[in-house]
Design a protein around this motif. Structure first.
Motif, PDB file in Angstrom:
ATOM      1  N   ASP A 187       0.865  -1.155   0.054  1.00 14.39           N
ATOM      2  CA  ASP A 187       0.060   0.014  -0.061  1.00 14.39           C
ATOM      3  C   ASP A 187       1.049   1.378  -0.037  1.00 14.39           C
ATOM      4  OD1 ASP A 187       0.058   1.188   2.720  1.00 14.39           O
ATOM      5  OD2 ASP A 187      -0.209  -0.948   3.285  1.00 14.39           O
ATOM      6  N   THR A 188       0.394   2.360  -0.588  1.00 13.02           N
ATOM      7  CA  THR A 188       0.981   3.511  -0.740  1.00 13.02           C
ATOM      8  C   THR A 188       1.709   4.312   0.673  1.00 13.02           C
ATOM      9  OG1 THR A 188      -0.945   4.979  -0.409  1.00 13.02           O
ATOM     10  CG2 THR A 188      -0.045   4.382  -2.543  1.00 13.02           C
ATOM     11  N   ASP A 189       1.018   4.088   1.841  1.00 14.21           N
ATOM     12  CA  ASP A 189       1.518   4.437   3.129  1.00 14.21           C
ATOM     13  C   ASP A 189       2.712   3.616   3.365  1.00 14.21           C
ATOM     14  OD1 ASP A 189      -0.581   6.416   3.449  1.00 14.21           O
ATOM     15  OD2 ASP A 189      -1.802   5.135   4.593  1.00 14.21           O
ATOM     16  N   THR A 190       2.748   2.211   3.395  1.00 18.59           N
ATOM     17  CA  THR A 190       3.930   1.414   3.724  1.00 18.59           C
ATOM     18  C   THR A 190       4.854   1.933   2.483  1.00 18.59           C
ATOM     19  OG1 THR A 190       2.461  -0.290   4.338  1.00 18.59           O
ATOM     20  CG2 THR A 190       4.780  -0.910   3.778  1.00 18.59           C
ATOM     21  N   ALA A 191       4.732   2.030   1.483  1.00 17.79           N
ATOM     22  CA  ALA A 191       5.846   2.324   0.414  1.00 17.79           C
ATOM     23  C   ALA A 191       6.395   3.664   0.736  1.00 17.79           C
ATOM     24  CB  ALA A 191       5.169   2.381  -0.942  1.00 17.79           C
ATOM     25  N   ARG A 192       5.602   4.682   1.152  1.00 18.51           N
ATOM     26  CA  ARG A 192       5.902   6.042   1.285  1.00 18.51           C
ATOM     27  C   ARG A 192       7.117   5.793   2.741  1.00 18.51           C
ATOM     28  NH1 ARG A 192       4.860  10.452  -0.426  1.00 18.51           N
ATOM     29  NH2 ARG A 192       2.767  10.103  -1.188  1.00 18.51           N
ATOM     30  N   GLU A 193       6.417   5.245   3.630  1.00 19.38           N
ATOM     31  CA  GLU A 193       7.446   5.047   4.902  1.00 19.38           C
ATOM     32  C   GLU A 193       8.899   4.273   4.609  1.00 19.38           C
ATOM     33  OE1 GLU A 193       7.076   2.190   8.956  1.00 19.38           O
ATOM     34  OE2 GLU A 193       5.218   3.371   8.294  1.00 19.38           O
ATOM     35  N   ARG A 194       8.708   3.305   3.717  1.00 15.50           N
ATOM     36  CA  ARG A 194       9.907   2.480   3.398  1.00 15.50           C
ATOM     37  C   ARG A 194      10.886   3.361   2.690  1.00 15.50           C
ATOM     38  NH1 ARG A 194       9.309  -2.769   0.909  1.00 15.50           N
ATOM     39  NH2 ARG A 194      11.577  -3.069   1.680  1.00 15.50           N
ATOM     40  N   ARG A 220       7.130   9.216  -8.180  1.00 21.60           N
ATOM     41  CA  ARG A 220       5.936   8.335  -8.936  1.00 21.60           C
ATOM     42  C   ARG A 220       4.944   8.058  -7.812  1.00 21.60           C
ATOM     43  NH1 ARG A 220      10.621   5.952 -10.220  1.00 21.60           N
ATOM     44  NH2 ARG A 220      10.576   4.052  -8.838  1.00 21.60           N
ATOM     45  N   LEU A 221       5.235   7.885  -6.476  1.00 17.34           N
ATOM     46  CA  LEU A 221       4.079   7.741  -5.509  1.00 17.34           C
ATOM     47  C   LEU A 221       3.303   8.853  -5.595  1.00 17.34           C
ATOM     48  CD1 LEU A 221       3.685   5.552  -3.449  1.00 17.34           C
ATOM     49  CD2 LEU A 221       4.804   6.900  -1.737  1.00 17.34           C
ATOM     50  N   ASP A 222       3.805  10.093  -5.667  1.00 17.20           N
ATOM     51  CA  ASP A 222       2.690  11.252  -5.553  1.00 17.20           C
ATOM     52  C   ASP A 222       2.100  11.245  -6.962  1.00 17.20           C
ATOM     53  OD1 ASP A 222       4.087  11.861  -3.183  1.00 17.20           O
ATOM     54  OD2 ASP A 222       5.286  13.498  -3.731  1.00 17.20           O
ATOM     55  N   ALA A 223       2.722  10.845  -7.988  1.00 16.24           N
ATOM     56  CA  ALA A 223       1.685  10.967  -9.034  1.00 16.24           C
ATOM     57  C   ALA A 223       1.149  10.012  -9.364  1.00 16.24           C
ATOM     58  CB  ALA A 223       3.055  10.936 -10.449  1.00 16.24           C
ATOM     59  N   GLY A 224       0.980   8.784  -8.419  1.00 17.80           N
ATOM     60  CA  GLY A 224      -0.051   7.783  -8.732  1.00 17.80           C
ATOM     61  C   GLY A 224       0.454   6.601  -9.581  1.00 17.80           C
ATOM     62  N   THR A 225       1.775   6.626  -9.825  1.00 23.00           N
ATOM     63  CA  THR A 225       2.217   5.581 -10.855  1.00 23.00           C
ATOM     64  C   THR A 225       3.391   4.776 -10.137  1.00 23.00           C
ATOM     65  OG1 THR A 225       4.094   7.388 -11.573  1.00 23.00           O
ATOM     66  CG2 THR A 225       2.013   7.251 -12.859  1.00 23.00           C
TER      67      THR A 225
END
Length: 111
Positions: free
Chosen positions: A2-9, A76-81
């Motif tokens: 999920d995006t929250d986990t990805a951002r944290e990592r 890419r996370l911010d852009a949704g890609t």
């Protein structure tokens, strides 16, 4: 992932890489190659210090490239890609992102 986990990592990785870059930069700027005028140093000592400095420069270069990759992944996370290959547009397998959270391509693709 999920995006929250990805951002944290990615943010953790970004902090670790920046710390490594700061440490290596400080070592290189501190003049880790001693001045021959200090005495007690032969060409072997100087060669060893030069080799260490070259290794640190290589490590620094690698850490900077990886930091760039992490920052691109955050964009890419911010852009949704995030999680989509920048080469083929195919989804990047979850297992690859777990191991290499800043992956931009599939394993079989080259930039």
């Amino acid at each position: 992932m999920d995006t929250d986990t990805a951002r944290e990592r990615l943010l953790d990785l970004q902090r670790d890489l920046q710390s490594t870059i700061d440490d290596l930069t400080a070592r290189l700027e501190s003049g880790s190659t001693p001045d021959a005028a200090e005495g007690g140093q032969d060409t072997g000592d100087l060669g060893a210090h030069e080799q260490q400095a070259a290794e640190n420069e290589g490590l620094l270069d690698g850490a900077r490239r990886r930091l760039d990759s992490v920052e691109d992944a955050l964009k890419r996370l911010d852009a949704g890609t995030y999680g989509i290959s920048i080469v083929s547009g195919e989804p990047i397998p979850e297992e690859r992102l777990e191991v290499y959270p800043d992956a931009a391509t599939l394993v079989t693709e080259k930039l």
